[in-house]
Each structure stands twice: as structure tokens, then as C-alpha cells.
Design a protein around this motif. Structure first.
Motif, short mmCIF file in Angstrom:
data_model
loop_
_atom_site.label_atom_id
_atom_site.label_comp_id
_atom_site.label_asym_id
_atom_site.label_seq_id
_atom_site.Cartn_x
_atom_site.Cartn_y
_atom_site.Cartn_z
N LEU A 141 61.22 -19.59 -54.97
CA LEU A 141 61.03 -19.01 -53.64
C LEU A 141 59.82 -18.09 -53.70
O LEU A 141 59.79 -17.15 -54.48
N ASP A 142 58.81 -18.41 -52.90
CA ASP A 142 57.64 -17.54 -52.80
C ASP A 142 58.01 -16.44 -51.81
O ASP A 142 58.15 -16.67 -50.61
N THR A 143 58.20 -15.22 -52.34
CA THR A 143 58.70 -14.12 -51.49
C THR A 143 57.68 -13.70 -50.44
O THR A 143 58.04 -13.12 -49.43
N HIS A 144 56.40 -14.01 -50.66
CA HIS A 144 55.38 -13.65 -49.67
C HIS A 144 55.39 -14.59 -48.48
O HIS A 144 55.33 -14.17 -47.33
N THR A 145 55.48 -15.91 -48.74
CA THR A 145 55.41 -16.90 -47.65
C THR A 145 56.80 -17.33 -47.20
O THR A 145 56.94 -17.92 -46.13
N GLY A 146 57.83 -17.08 -48.03
CA GLY A 146 59.17 -17.54 -47.70
C GLY A 146 59.34 -19.03 -47.96
O GLY A 146 60.36 -19.62 -47.64
N GLU A 147 58.33 -19.65 -48.57
CA GLU A 147 58.34 -21.09 -48.82
C GLU A 147 59.09 -21.39 -50.12
O GLU A 147 58.97 -20.67 -51.10
N ILE A 148 59.89 -22.45 -50.09
CA ILE A 148 60.62 -22.87 -51.28
C ILE A 148 59.90 -24.06 -51.89
O ILE A 148 59.61 -25.03 -51.19
#
Length: 179
Positions: free
Chosen positions: A65-72
Motif C-alpha cells: 500500500l502506497d500511503t501517499h497515493t493510497g494505491e495498492i
């Protein structure tokens, strides 16, 4: 970045990218959505030769989980072909197969000593006799943490789990599910 493991089963949609043999991703159709999964370099060549669009596959890997973009982002480390569903449609029609049922079978000594091996053989014979072998995955596991009721089988159908079942009951539930 949050990391977690994943195990997904779905229909292989094809490779994503321009250069054959150098694909970095593939598409996977799940029941609820389609996802893209990154292929590790060491598997790319082999998979480009062996996977066929429309084939059912099981994918294990790491979910980031990219915490900056919210992208998984999904990256595979193990891909197992499961073959084709009998009601196969072309990938364009996106006809998904019903999820396979799974039977977890404890292979630890307590379950084996209490007749687990004989029950597994009996179960496999009944599944074969009734033509259900292709509709179920039998997975040998380590301890299932319910030793008092050994030998242990757990039947998983969709999101439901059934425990403490004997082979006849497992087959009966499978027949109900598949009909």
C-alpha cells in the motif's frame, strides 16, 4: 508503505505491455474486479510461454500500500495454473467460473495416527467416483489447531468453512454447492 501477503484465484486475462517476453504485469479477473499483478523478472519468460488467456490461476504474492497515493500494488512470487473451467467463454465475455471449493487436510502425526490417511483416501475415492475431483482442491496442511477432533478436514466453499466433517458429508455439501 504497508506490506501484506495475498493469495488470489482468478482468470488470467493476458499480459500487459508492448514487448513480448518482457511483460512486467498481467491482468487477473477476480469475482469483484480486475487487477494488475507485477511479475518478478525470473518468472516473466516462463509465464509468457505457459499461460493462456482465460486460464484459471492461483497467485500468491506481496500487496504493497502506497500511503501517499493510497494505491495498492500487487507483486506475485508464485503462480499456479489451475486449468480451464468447463463453462469456458472467451476472455472478452468475462464469464467467470464459480470459485473452486477447497478441502484442507491436516498432515500432522495426531491426525494421521487417528485415521487421517485412510479418510483422505476414502474422500479422494468418493470424489473421483462422483466426478467431483475437478471441482475441488485438496490442500495438505500442517496442524489446523483442532487436535481434539482429529483427524481434521476443513471444507471451504466460497466464504464458508465447514469443520469436523466425514468424507460422505463433505461430498454431500459439495454436490449441493455445485448443483
Amino acid at each position: 508503505m504497508g506490506l501484506s501477503e495475498f493469495n488470489l484465484e482468478g482468470q488470467f486475462l493476458g499480459f500487459v505491455g508492448d514487448t513480448p517476453g518482457k511483460f512486467k504485469y498481467f491482468g487477473l479477473a477476480l469475482e469483484s474486479e480486475d487487477v494488475q499483478v507485477k511479475i518478478p523478472k525470473e518468472l516473466r519468460q516462463l509465464l509468457s510461454l505457459s499461460l493462456v488467456p482465460g486460464e484459471q490461476i492461483r497467485v500468491s504474492g506481496i500487496r504493497k500500500l502506497d500511503t501517499h497515493t493510497g494505491e495498492i500494488k500487487l507483486k506475485a512470487f508464485k503462480i499456479i495454473p489451475l486449468g480451464f473451467c468447463h463453462t469456458q467463454k472467451t476472455p472478452l465475455q468475462q464469464q467467470k467460473c464459480p470459485p473452486k471449493a477447497k478441502i484442507l487436510v491436516c498432515q500432522k502425526s495426531g491426525c494421521i495416527k487417528r485415521g487421517g490417511k485412510g479418510l483422505l483416501t476414502e474422500l479422494q475415492k468418493i470424489l473421483c467416483d462422483r466426478g467431483l475431483s475437478d471441482h475441488v482442491i485438496i490442500e495438505r496442511t500442517s496442524c489446523l489447531k483442532c487436535c481434539k477432533s482429529a483427524p481434521n478436514f476443513i471444507l471451504q466453499i466460497g466464504k464458508k468453512e465447514y469443520r469436523n466433517l466425514r468424507p460422505e458429508a463433505i461430498v454431500s455439501l459439495l454436490e449441493d454447492y455445485l448443483s
